[in-house]
Design an enzyme around this catalytic site. Structure first.
Site, short mmCIF file in Angstrom:
data_model
loop_
_atom_site.label_atom_id
_atom_site.label_comp_id
_atom_site.label_asym_id
_atom_site.label_seq_id
_atom_site.Cartn_x
_atom_site.Cartn_y
_atom_site.Cartn_z
N SER A 125 -38.94 -5.32 63.27
CA SER A 125 -38.53 -6.57 63.88
C SER A 125 -38.78 -6.54 65.38
O SER A 125 -39.03 -5.48 65.97
CB SER A 125 -37.04 -6.83 63.63
OG SER A 125 -36.23 -6.01 64.44
N LYS A 126 -38.69 -7.71 66.00
CA LYS A 126 -38.91 -7.80 67.44
C LYS A 126 -37.87 -7.01 68.22
O LYS A 126 -38.08 -6.69 69.40
CB LYS A 126 -38.90 -9.26 67.87
CG LYS A 126 -40.11 -10.06 67.39
CD LYS A 126 -40.10 -11.47 67.93
CE LYS A 126 -41.36 -12.22 67.52
NZ LYS A 126 -41.40 -13.60 68.06
N ARG A 127 -36.75 -6.71 67.59
CA ARG A 127 -35.70 -5.95 68.28
C ARG A 127 -35.99 -4.46 68.33
O ARG A 127 -35.40 -3.73 69.11
CB ARG A 127 -34.34 -6.20 67.61
CG ARG A 127 -33.83 -7.62 67.73
CD ARG A 127 -32.45 -7.76 67.12
NE ARG A 127 -32.49 -7.52 65.68
CZ ARG A 127 -32.76 -8.45 64.78
NH1 ARG A 127 -33.04 -9.68 65.16
NH2 ARG A 127 -32.76 -8.15 63.49
N ASP A 128 -36.90 -4.00 67.48
CA ASP A 128 -37.24 -2.57 67.45
C ASP A 128 -38.14 -2.23 68.64
O ASP A 128 -39.13 -2.92 68.89
CB ASP A 128 -37.96 -2.22 66.15
CG ASP A 128 -37.08 -2.39 64.92
OD1 ASP A 128 -35.88 -2.06 65.02
OD2 ASP A 128 -37.57 -2.87 63.88
N HIS A 175 -43.04 -3.71 70.37
CA HIS A 175 -43.60 -4.41 71.53
C HIS A 175 -44.96 -3.82 71.91
O HIS A 175 -45.05 -2.72 72.47
CB HIS A 175 -42.62 -4.35 72.70
CG HIS A 175 -41.29 -4.96 72.37
ND1 HIS A 175 -41.13 -6.32 72.22
CD2 HIS A 175 -40.08 -4.41 72.13
CE1 HIS A 175 -39.86 -6.58 71.92
NE2 HIS A 175 -39.21 -5.44 71.85
#
Length: 483
Positions: free
Chosen positions: A255-258, A262
């Site tokens: 997910s983008k939170r991991d 990025h």
């Protein structure tokens, strides 16, 4: 195969994800393998979430990775504009044509009404229930009298929709499980469900390679393409291929939170673009069963979309590091130096512009670390001790009493030598610390390394002492003895 046209179509709504970069890479390799065209458009119709920072970040990422395109953003072409936010008139025309066809109908329902009806019926099918498909004139008049503004919904056909997925083979969806979908908001603004297929149609996209998360929307797009062909917007339906999920830790979708998600962070961490691309290519594809390291030219030559594994691929940061390290070993020393230079400047090791004296020292120092660093950022902590002013020198690792005694002995040995060279330094320290004091090399040279470089890990010690020079080396040994 007929002329291939694929597209990059990111949304500028956050930091670019490695899954997005992997999808772009597979599109790029597919197009380049077939001598096709890559179209780059920006899907920025989400006004609330789209940002200039994200837009710039995507362009920065594409440029850094070397994912070139032939038509679109900043390049131009016959199908512009290439920002969806600038294509409003095109979408209004498409919506008007569809509105006049039998493929759509106007819907006046609120979300709450749909939810109440679904719960009352006990249906497990999420989405719209088709209530407004066949409104009577009286029902329509009542909604209009109530001041409701309709949206346009696409009428899904009865039966099933089957296609041959380029990655997964034959796939069939029963349309009873694919509810009629909205093409616009009540204010007339077009939705992704309309603009994405319309752009693919008008830009003559032949192959759509995208993530598995979009698989469930494909039946809607295939049905819509039939309508777009009938109203004169599309001439053909693209072939679709759905790439495997990129998974994170615990078999969960990355997910983008991991932090690993990025993509631009890898540039800042000192990855080589070819190293990251090589690793991303392995997330669902392999050039052969026993080979992990390859160039992008080799990938383009070998890439076949039919070889992509449909099973989820797990992102392994340790393997990504190892792949990047292998690509570092393939670079010439001059190339490593050139690529490391911006990181050395950012870290304050070198000034900008680089002075002549520092340039000469860097030329002598890089051979000591070129084969030891696995990322470009590692050059700065390895070399900073050579460039830092003596007044600003900091020891990041400590010496105990035994270590200071070793440094004292090294100070005595090096103070006595006449010629300051790597060979003379090596001979003097070995004679004093290993032969005379009986220390093992690790215990003998470790404290000297800390005194000279400030760290337990540094370039080769004897060569570092020569580059640092007699005066500065003796001074650092003296200072370490007194701490």
């Amino acid at each position: 195969m007929s002329k291939v046209r694929v597209r990059f179509c990111p949304s500028p709504t956050g930091s670019p994800h490695v899954g997005l970069a992997r999808t772009a890479l597979f599109n790029w390799a597919f197009a380049r393998h077939h001598g096709g065209t890559i179209v780059f458009r920006m899907e920025d119709t989400d006004k609330e979430r789209s940002t200039q920072e994200s837009y710039d970040g995507i362009l920065d990422l594409w440029r850094w990775l070397g994912l070139t395109w032939d038509e679109g953003i900043e390049v131009g072409g016959p199908h512009g504009p290439y920002k969806q936010s600038e294509r409003g008139e095109i979408y209004a025309d498409a919506l008007a044509r569809l509105r006049d066809s039998s493929y759509t109908y106007e819907c006046f329902c609120t979300n709450d009404e749909v939810d109440v009806r679904r719960k009352a019926s006990g249906s497990k099918v999420m989405g719209y229930d088709g209530f407004c498909r066949e409104l009577t004139a009286e029902q329509r008049a009542a909604f209009e009298a109530d001041g409701r503004k309709p949206i346009v919904r696409f009428r899904m056909p009865d039966g099933s929709i089957t296609w041959t997925d380029l990655v997964r083979g034959d796939i069939t969806f029963e349309t009873a499980n694919v509810p009629d979908f909205a093409l616009c908001r009540a204010n007339g603004d077009p939705l992704y469900t309309l603009v994405n297929p319309v752009d693919d149609a008008l830009m003559e996209i032949t192959h759509v390679l995208r993530g598995e998360d979009l698989l469930s929307s494909t039946p809607r797009q295939l049905a819509l393409f039939e309508a777009l062909k009938e109203v004169g917007i599309a001439t053909a339906t693209p072939s679709y291929g759905h790439l495997p999920y990129v998974m994170g830790q615990g078999n969960k979708k990355l997910s983008k939170r991991d932090p690993e998600a990025h993509a631009l962070a890898y540039r800042d961490q000192g990855f080589l673009p070819e190293g990251l691309l090589n690793y991303l290519a392995l997330l669902g594809w392999a050039i052969s069963g026993d080979r992990d390291i390859f160039s992008m030219e080799e990938m383009v030559e070998a890439f076949d979309i039919g070889d992509v594994n449909p099973n989820p691929a797990r992102f392994d940061i340790k393997k990504a590091d190892a792949i990047n390290a292998s690509h570092m070993r393939l670079l010439s020393l001059d190339d490593i130096t050139h690529r490391a230079l911006p990181f050395l400047k950012t870290a304050g090791v070198l000034g900008d512009p680089v002075s002549d004296a520092d340039a000469q020292l860097l030329e002598l120092a890089m051979p000591l670390v070129g084969e030891r660093i696995n990322k470009l950022t590692e050059a700065a902590p390895m070399l900073d001790f050579l460039f830092v002013a003596d007044a600003d020198f900091v020891r990041h690792d400590d010496l105990d009493d035994a270590g200071r005694e070793v440094v004292q002995a090294a100070y005595d040995a090096l103070s006595a030598i006449d010629v300051w060279s790597t060979a003379a330094i090596d001979e003097a320290l070995r004679a004093k610390l290993v032969d005379e004091l009986g220390l093992k090399p690790r215990n003998a040279f470790g404290p000297v390394r800390i005194a000279i470089s400030g760290r337990k890990i540094s370039p080769p010690l004897f060569e570092s002492l020569e580059l640092l020079g007699r005066e500065r080396s003796i001074a650092r040994l003296r200072d370490a003895m007194s701490e």
